[in-house]
Scaffold this motif. Sequence first.
Motif, short mmCIF file in Angstrom:
data_model
loop_
_atom_site.label_atom_id
_atom_site.label_comp_id
_atom_site.label_asym_id
_atom_site.label_seq_id
_atom_site.Cartn_x
_atom_site.Cartn_y
_atom_site.Cartn_z
N GLU A 1 65.31 -39.82 -40.10
CA GLU A 1 64.68 -41.10 -40.41
C GLU A 1 65.71 -42.21 -40.48
O GLU A 1 65.47 -43.34 -40.03
CB GLU A 1 63.90 -40.99 -41.72
N SER B 1 50.00 -41.59 -27.78
CA SER B 1 49.43 -40.69 -28.79
C SER B 1 49.83 -39.27 -28.42
O SER B 1 50.21 -38.99 -27.28
CB SER B 1 47.91 -40.79 -28.84
N LYS C 1 56.26 -36.87 -32.89
CA LYS C 1 56.02 -37.79 -34.00
C LYS C 1 57.05 -38.91 -34.01
O LYS C 1 56.74 -40.06 -34.32
CB LYS C 1 56.04 -37.03 -35.34
N GLU C 2 58.30 -38.57 -33.66
CA GLU C 2 59.34 -39.59 -33.59
C GLU C 2 59.05 -40.56 -32.44
O GLU C 2 59.22 -41.77 -32.59
CB GLU C 2 60.71 -38.93 -33.38
N ASN D 1 65.74 -45.56 -38.14
CA ASN D 1 65.82 -46.91 -38.72
C ASN D 1 67.00 -47.69 -38.13
O ASN D 1 66.90 -48.91 -37.92
CB ASN D 1 65.97 -46.83 -40.24
N ARG E 1 66.00 -49.05 -34.81
CA ARG E 1 65.16 -50.25 -35.00
C ARG E 1 66.03 -51.47 -35.29
O ARG E 1 65.76 -52.58 -34.81
CB ARG E 1 64.15 -50.01 -36.13
N ILE F 1 56.17 -41.33 -31.16
CA ILE F 1 55.03 -42.17 -31.54
C ILE F 1 55.45 -43.25 -32.53
O ILE F 1 54.97 -44.39 -32.47
CB ILE F 1 53.90 -41.29 -32.12
N SER F 2 56.37 -42.92 -33.43
CA SER F 2 56.75 -43.87 -34.48
C SER F 2 57.70 -44.95 -33.98
O SER F 2 57.72 -46.06 -34.53
CB SER F 2 57.39 -43.14 -35.67
N ILE F 3 58.48 -44.67 -32.94
CA ILE F 3 59.56 -45.61 -32.59
C ILE F 3 59.45 -46.24 -31.22
O ILE F 3 60.00 -47.31 -30.97
CB ILE F 3 60.93 -44.90 -32.72
#
Length: 506
Positions: free
Chosen positions: A180, A233, A204-205, A184, A187, A207-209
């Motif tokens: 994580e 997705s 999941k990573e 960050n 980002r 999708i999140s970033i």
Amino acid sequence: MSGYILEMNNISKEFTGVKALTDVNFKVARGEIHCLIGENGAGKSTLMKVLSGVYPFGTYSGDIVFDGKVQQFGKISDSVKTGIAIIYQELALFPDLSVYENIFAGNEVRRGAIVDWNQTIMQAKQMLQKVGLNVNPETLIKDLGVGKQQLVEIAKALSKDVKLLILDEPTAALNENDSENLLNLLRELKRQGITCIMISHKLKEVISIADKATVLRDGRTICTLDAAKGEISESVIIKNMVGREIEDIYPKRPNKSFGDKILEVKNWTAYDPQSGRNVVKDVNMHVRKGEIVGVAGLMGSGRTELALSIFGNPRSYKLQGELRVNGSPMTFTHTSDAIREGIAYVTEDRKGDGLFLIQDIKSNITAANLQGIASGGWINDNEEIKVANDYKQSLYVKAPSVEQIVGNLSGGNQQKVSLAKWMFVGPKLLILDEPTRGIDVGAKFEIYSIMNKLISEGLSIIMISSELGEVLGMSDRVYVMAEGKIKGELSAEEANQEKIMQFATQ
């Protein structure tokens, strides 16, 4: 100037008659985080090696346009000069050198012909501040954890005025907190105007970033998905990656039945003379026949140390406690003792410890049980080929033949060969340490299906995993470790991410 910092147009690459890339088109906009995804062997790393100059101009067809100019990189240093930096999964750091020496290796701060070490250290501190790493720049790399080493690699890239940062499976060896923190940081780099390409199997990573995600399959571009349009997705990514829908990545076992205890440890402690501490502390656990037991915990919690202490103690820990196999007390002085009693261990480091990368598939599969293919003291070559072909077929190893060099296989296929090696021993208990680390979702599904098949044939499995979804999806029972101790035991019904993390952080 174009809105794209990178355009790779109609890239094709061939190795001795095998097409690795076929007319691949890949575009990355300035200042975005663009994920490159696909199954192992899809061509992701090959495409990035073309981009970075590992495969120089003339060894592929197609055009690379970077920062508005057509590029013809002859070597890695050519791409570095234009502002491209690539960080591989296997970090390229010098363990016995300091942080600041690594950051500026080959790019030293000089005053004339002399290296200005004071200025080097000062600039290293600035780079460390940029990546949020609070360590003394004079610290040796070998004294840092993997997560911090990863940040040093990024600081090294930033020191070269990078415009495009490429990360190949950057979180594969990191725990959830370090992962994580790294996301960050990406980002934050995006906010600073640095463009990132990230290769990842962790959906999941992605999708999140990801602002955009390009899917490769069998060396071809399948699609580019846009997060702003709601296209990224898990179901869409999987369908495009594997060419089919996988409704449940964790295949179910319809008929679960458990027999007697096949393994039991009581008050089990392992002292490591090298570190001078107990790496396993007073552990009590058991495994029943036909059961998958998950072992969860953060990195450094003692999971691998527990497995190795059971599997013949190859690291020469000083052991205390009781070990029982099928109800009988055992003392293993060597891994061969554990193998003889039906225990096998598939290491988390398949490249370093699990496989002979320069040898072929058949030699790797039979390596742990040469007696199984020997006749009159000599290896029966025909029998070795037959055995290897049987496992190649049953485990769906994708390779032209069993003569294929293992180092040339994808990560998922290497893992299958590693599994085959220990299955040929004929174990009753299989310890799987991070069985799907660094492999794609399609190969994961195949590994899970193999695990279920082995359980149906009467084996038992201990599965050590840092992926909570995997632990919850495959385990019949879960032990959670922290600081070398078992902090909790959960049935499949009561286990969830919150409870596991609660125990893991005690």
